[in-house]
Motif scaffolding. Structure first.
Motif, mmCIF file in Angstrom:
data_model
loop_
_atom_site.group_PDB
_atom_site.id
_atom_site.type_symbol
_atom_site.label_atom_id
_atom_site.label_comp_id
_atom_site.label_asym_id
_atom_site.label_seq_id
_atom_site.Cartn_x
_atom_site.Cartn_y
_atom_site.Cartn_z
ATOM 1 N N ALA A 79 1.596 2.268 -3.531
ATOM 2 C CA ALA A 79 0.434 2.318 -4.410
ATOM 3 C C ALA A 79 0.543 3.452 -5.420
ATOM 4 O O ALA A 79 1.037 4.543 -5.116
ATOM 5 C CB ALA A 79 -0.839 2.481 -3.586
ATOM 6 N N ARG A 129 0.836 -1.213 0.000
ATOM 7 C CA ARG A 129 0.000 0.000 0.000
ATOM 8 C C ARG A 129 0.866 1.256 0.000
ATOM 9 O O ARG A 129 0.479 2.281 -0.582
ATOM 10 C CB ARG A 129 -0.935 -0.010 1.207
ATOM 11 C CG ARG A 129 -2.112 -0.982 1.058
ATOM 12 C CD ARG A 129 -3.165 -0.760 2.134
ATOM 13 N NE ARG A 129 -4.377 -1.519 1.857
ATOM 14 C CZ ARG A 129 -4.836 -2.515 2.598
ATOM 15 N NH1 ARG A 129 -4.182 -2.875 3.693
ATOM 16 N NH2 ARG A 129 -5.939 -3.148 2.267
ATOM 17 N N LEU A 165 -3.889 -1.871 -6.263
ATOM 18 C CA LEU A 165 -3.037 -0.846 -5.666
ATOM 19 C C LEU A 165 -2.152 -0.164 -6.699
ATOM 20 O O LEU A 165 -1.751 0.977 -6.518
ATOM 21 C CB LEU A 165 -2.157 -1.476 -4.572
ATOM 22 C CG LEU A 165 -2.897 -2.189 -3.442
ATOM 23 C CD1 LEU A 165 -1.903 -2.823 -2.474
ATOM 24 C CD2 LEU A 165 -3.823 -1.229 -2.706
ATOM 25 N N ASP A 184 -10.167 -5.192 0.421
ATOM 26 C CA ASP A 184 -10.207 -3.737 0.552
ATOM 27 C C ASP A 184 -11.593 -3.311 0.083
ATOM 28 O O ASP A 184 -11.945 -3.507 -1.083
ATOM 29 C CB ASP A 184 -9.117 -3.093 -0.318
ATOM 30 C CG ASP A 184 -8.981 -1.598 -0.063
ATOM 31 O OD1 ASP A 184 -9.917 -1.014 0.512
ATOM 32 O OD2 ASP A 184 -7.947 -1.023 -0.440
#
Length: 244
Positions: free
Chosen positions: A18, A15, A37, A73
């Protein structure tokens, strides 16, 4: 290793890298409903493989794979987490036991794209079958499975033997006969892919196979199969294909 903690660490590092623009582009390219991501493959691989640089225990490896695979997510699976799960499983495939073929099958059945399936098919299922040939009987079932990605796996799992110079020509012959009229593009492509790889070592066998199936072979299978054949053979087969 605590698999859940390690999965969280991996996902946190992914992350942190990303890229929303890349994520949108990749999502469109893969026609994906997953959360993306936008992490590059080299960066993803570096983060994922750091977890198994020292070989973990088998149960730790499988726990990490499951934790990564289950990551979500907004209620959607995370593409990069699943890619990371595949990467660590491939990297430490030598830790797997024969019964772990069921792990590969479970992940493939929970996949909806070649991007997750293909390494599982060739580099997990295929390598397990090379080490434990009796497991090849599973492929005889998978080739007739209703799920397209399992049928594709039955072909791609033959690639390790082909690349090692020890192809399972009996299964390739039988599977080719079963799948020659397959309508799914990804099955047709996989059959051609295996034939193309085999042609690098045994062009005569592939030439004979294509010649024997010239009336029924699909365009994508044909193009892949003849791609690496000697030009004289490829030209002769192309003339026959066009004249059918």
């Amino acid at each position: 290793m605590d698999p859940e903690d390690e999965a969280e660490r991996i996902l946190g590092e992914l992350r942190a890298q990303a890229d929303p623009v890349r994520a949108d582009s990749e999502k469109r390219y893969l026609k994906s409903d997953f959360a993306h991501l936008g992490v590059t493959v080299p960066a993803l691989r570096k983060v994922a493989l750091s977890a198994v640089r020292v070989p973990p225990a088998r149960d730790e490896l499988l726990g990490l794979v499951d934790a990564l695979w289950a990551a979500t997510d907004g209620g959607r699976p995370v593409h990069e987490a699943r890619m990371a799960a595949v990467e660590v499983l491939v990297k430490r495939v030598e830790l797997l036991e024969p019964e772990d073929l069921a792990v590969a099958e479970r992940l493939i059945r929970d996949s909806v794209s070649w991007v997750h399936v293909d390494h599982l098919a060739e580099k997990v299922a295929g390598r397990l079958i090379v080490r434990h040939p009796d497991l090849g009987a599973a492929l005889d079932v998978w080739v007739g499975d209703p799920y397209m990605w399992i049928r594709r796996t039955s072909l791609l799992a033959l690639l390790p033997g082909v690349r090692a110079g020890d192809p399972d020509l009996d299964r390739l012959t039988r599977y080719g006969d079963v799948l020659i009229e397959e309508k799914e593009f990804f099955i047709r492509k996989a059959l051609g892919w295996v034939l193309r790889e085999l042609s690098k070592k045994d062009p005569a066998w592939v030439t004979a196979w294509v010649e024997g199936h010239i009336a029924d072979v699909s365009g994508v299978t044909f193009r892949e199969a003849v791609r690496r054949l000697p030009s004289a053979d490829a030209d002769r087969l192309l003339a026959a294909y066009k004249a059918r």
